[in-house]
Design a protein around this motif. Sequence first.
Motif, PDB file in Angstrom:
ATOM      1  N   THR A  52       0.328  -8.598   9.332  1.00 18.95           N
ATOM      2  CA  THR A  52      -0.503  -9.654   8.759  1.00 18.95           C
ATOM      3  C   THR A  52      -0.600  -9.489   7.244  1.00 18.95           C
ATOM      4  N   LEU A  53       0.103  -8.505   6.705  1.00 17.11           N
ATOM      5  CA  LEU A  53       0.158  -8.195   5.273  1.00 17.11           C
ATOM      6  C   LEU A  53      -1.192  -7.756   4.717  1.00 17.11           C
ATOM      7  N   LYS A  54      -2.089  -7.310   5.600  1.00 21.43           N
ATOM      8  CA  LYS A  54      -3.415  -6.872   5.165  1.00 21.43           C
ATOM      9  C   LYS A  54      -3.494  -5.364   5.014  1.00 21.43           C
ATOM     10  N   GLY A  55      -2.344  -4.703   5.006  1.00 20.25           N
ATOM     11  CA  GLY A  55      -2.299  -3.266   4.788  1.00 20.25           C
ATOM     12  C   GLY A  55      -1.857  -2.510   6.014  1.00 20.25           C
ATOM     13  N   GLY A  56      -1.308  -1.373   5.778  1.00 20.79           N
ATOM     14  CA  GLY A  56      -0.810  -0.482   6.819  1.00 20.79           C
ATOM     15  C   GLY A  56      -0.449   0.799   6.097  1.00 20.79           C
ATOM     16  N   LEU A  57       0.777   1.253   6.248  1.00 23.60           N
ATOM     17  CA  LEU A  57       1.262   2.390   5.460  1.00 23.60           C
ATOM     18  C   LEU A  57       1.215   2.006   3.978  1.00 23.60           C
ATOM     19  N   GLY A  58       1.593   0.746   3.697  1.00 21.62           N
ATOM     20  CA  GLY A  58       1.541   0.231   2.330  1.00 21.62           C
ATOM     21  C   GLY A  58       0.245  -0.531   2.086  1.00 21.62           C
ATOM     22  N   LYS A  59      -0.002  -0.819   0.824  1.00 20.45           N
ATOM     23  CA  LYS A  59      -1.223  -1.532   0.428  1.00 20.45           C
ATOM     24  C   LYS A  59      -1.194  -2.979   0.922  1.00 20.45           C
ATOM     25  N   PRO A  60      -2.358  -3.610   0.977  1.00 21.02           N
ATOM     26  CA  PRO A  60      -2.413  -5.028   1.369  1.00 21.02           C
ATOM     27  C   PRO A  60      -1.637  -5.905   0.391  1.00 21.02           C
ATOM     28  N   LEU A  61      -1.057  -6.970   0.889  1.00 24.93           N
ATOM     29  CA  LEU A  61      -0.350  -7.941   0.057  1.00 24.93           C
ATOM     30  C   LEU A  61      -1.132  -9.255   0.027  1.00 24.93           C
ATOM     31  N   THR A  62      -2.435  -9.123  -0.053  1.00 23.20           N
ATOM     32  CA  THR A  62      -3.316 -10.286  -0.092  1.00 23.20           C
ATOM     33  C   THR A  62      -3.569 -10.687  -1.541  1.00 23.20           C
ATOM     34  N   PRO A  63      -3.893 -11.956  -1.790  1.00 23.78           N
ATOM     35  CA  PRO A  63      -4.173 -12.391  -3.161  1.00 23.78           C
ATOM     36  C   PRO A  63      -5.259 -11.555  -3.842  1.00 23.78           C
ATOM     37  N   ASP A  64      -6.321 -11.210  -3.125  1.00 23.94           N
ATOM     38  CA  ASP A  64      -7.388 -10.397  -3.721  1.00 23.94           C
ATOM     39  C   ASP A  64      -6.874  -9.045  -4.187  1.00 23.94           C
ATOM     40  N   HIS A  65      -6.118  -8.386  -3.354  1.00 25.72           N
ATOM     41  CA  HIS A  65      -5.607  -7.064  -3.717  1.00 25.72           C
ATOM     42  C   HIS A  65      -4.569  -7.162  -4.841  1.00 25.72           C
ATOM     43  N   LEU A  66      -3.728  -8.179  -4.789  1.00 24.59           N
ATOM     44  CA  LEU A  66      -2.661  -8.316  -5.793  1.00 24.59           C
ATOM     45  C   LEU A  66      -3.178  -8.781  -7.152  1.00 24.59           C
ATOM     46  N   SER A  67      -4.416  -9.239  -7.225  1.00 23.65           N
ATOM     47  CA  SER A  67      -4.946  -9.746  -8.489  1.00 23.65           C
ATOM     48  C   SER A  67      -5.070  -8.653  -9.557  1.00 23.65           C
ATOM     49  N   ALA A  68      -4.968  -7.405  -9.165  1.00 25.44           N
ATOM     50  CA  ALA A  68      -5.046  -6.303 -10.128  1.00 25.44           C
ATOM     51  C   ALA A  68      -3.783  -6.192 -10.989  1.00 25.44           C
ATOM     52  N   TRP A  69      -2.706  -6.855 -10.576  1.00 25.39           N
ATOM     53  CA  TRP A  69      -1.436  -6.774 -11.288  1.00 25.39           C
ATOM     54  C   TRP A  69      -0.988  -8.156 -11.745  1.00 25.39           C
ATOM     55  N   SER A  70      -0.253  -8.196 -12.836  1.00 22.04           N
ATOM     56  CA  SER A  70       0.327  -9.460 -13.297  1.00 22.04           C
ATOM     57  C   SER A  70       1.542  -9.798 -12.441  1.00 22.04           C
ATOM     58  N   ARG A  71       1.965 -11.030 -12.529  1.00 20.38           N
ATOM     59  CA  ARG A  71       3.159 -11.466 -11.792  1.00 20.38           C
ATOM     60  C   ARG A  71       4.364 -10.601 -12.179  1.00 20.38           C
ATOM     61  N   ASP A  72       4.550 -10.366 -13.477  1.00 16.52           N
ATOM     62  CA  ASP A  72       5.694  -9.560 -13.926  1.00 16.52           C
ATOM     63  C   ASP A  72       5.613  -8.121 -13.422  1.00 16.52           C
ATOM     64  N   GLN A  73       4.416  -7.550 -13.378  1.00 16.31           N
ATOM     65  CA  GLN A  73       4.261  -6.195 -12.844  1.00 16.31           C
ATOM     66  C   GLN A  73       4.649  -6.144 -11.373  1.00 16.31           C
ATOM     67  N   LEU A  74       4.203  -7.132 -10.606  1.00  9.25           N
ATOM     68  CA  LEU A  74       4.527  -7.162  -9.181  1.00  9.25           C
ATOM     69  C   LEU A  74       6.021  -7.345  -8.954  1.00  9.25           C
ATOM     70  N   ILE A  75       6.646  -8.202  -9.756  1.00 13.41           N
ATOM     71  CA  ILE A  75       8.095  -8.398  -9.635  1.00 13.41           C
ATOM     72  C   ILE A  75       8.810  -7.091  -9.904  1.00 13.41           C
ATOM     73  N   SER A  76       8.384  -6.373 -10.924  1.00 11.44           N
ATOM     74  CA  SER A  76       8.992  -5.079 -11.251  1.00 11.44           C
ATOM     75  C   SER A  76       8.804  -4.073 -10.116  1.00 11.44           C
ATOM     76  N   ILE A  77       7.616  -4.048  -9.529  1.00 10.45           N
ATOM     77  CA  ILE A  77       7.349  -3.138  -8.408  1.00 10.45           C
ATOM     78  C   ILE A  77       8.285  -3.430  -7.247  1.00 10.45           C
ATOM     79  N   VAL A  78       8.453  -4.694  -6.916  1.00 12.31           N
ATOM     80  CA  VAL A  78       9.326  -5.054  -5.792  1.00 12.31           C
ATOM     81  C   VAL A  78      10.786  -4.734  -6.134  1.00 12.31           C
ATOM     82  N   LEU A  79      11.217  -5.092  -7.318  1.00 11.16           N
ATOM     83  CA  LEU A  79      12.622  -4.872  -7.683  1.00 11.16           C
ATOM     84  C   LEU A  79      12.964  -3.394  -7.813  1.00 11.16           C
TER      85      LEU A  79
END
Length: 112
Positions: A52-79
Amino acid sequence: MRQFARRFQLWPSVALASAVAIGPATAGEANADAARLANLVRQDCGSCHGLTLKGGLGKPLTPDHLSAWSRDQLISIVLDGVPGTPMPPWRPLLSEADVRWIVERLQQGDLP
């Protein structure tokens, strides 16, 4: 602990198979690409971040949790992944445009 290690030993094979199945995105296949990328997020990302993308081994991928990072930071993390954690780099498997689409949908809470 051994099961955990074995699970991550299989990751490169699973990721490569997913990348081959996904292929590169093109403008003419926007709807198919959206469905493919959404499925990738639910299946591949969801295997660690929770189905459900609300967390598990990895952090939640919810809008509230992701708001701590900019779009570019998140793209860099994924890439590029996060060294020292189970978060792998997806750059060999996904284009920057694909990752941008994924990050934008996750930030908006609008994953099809």
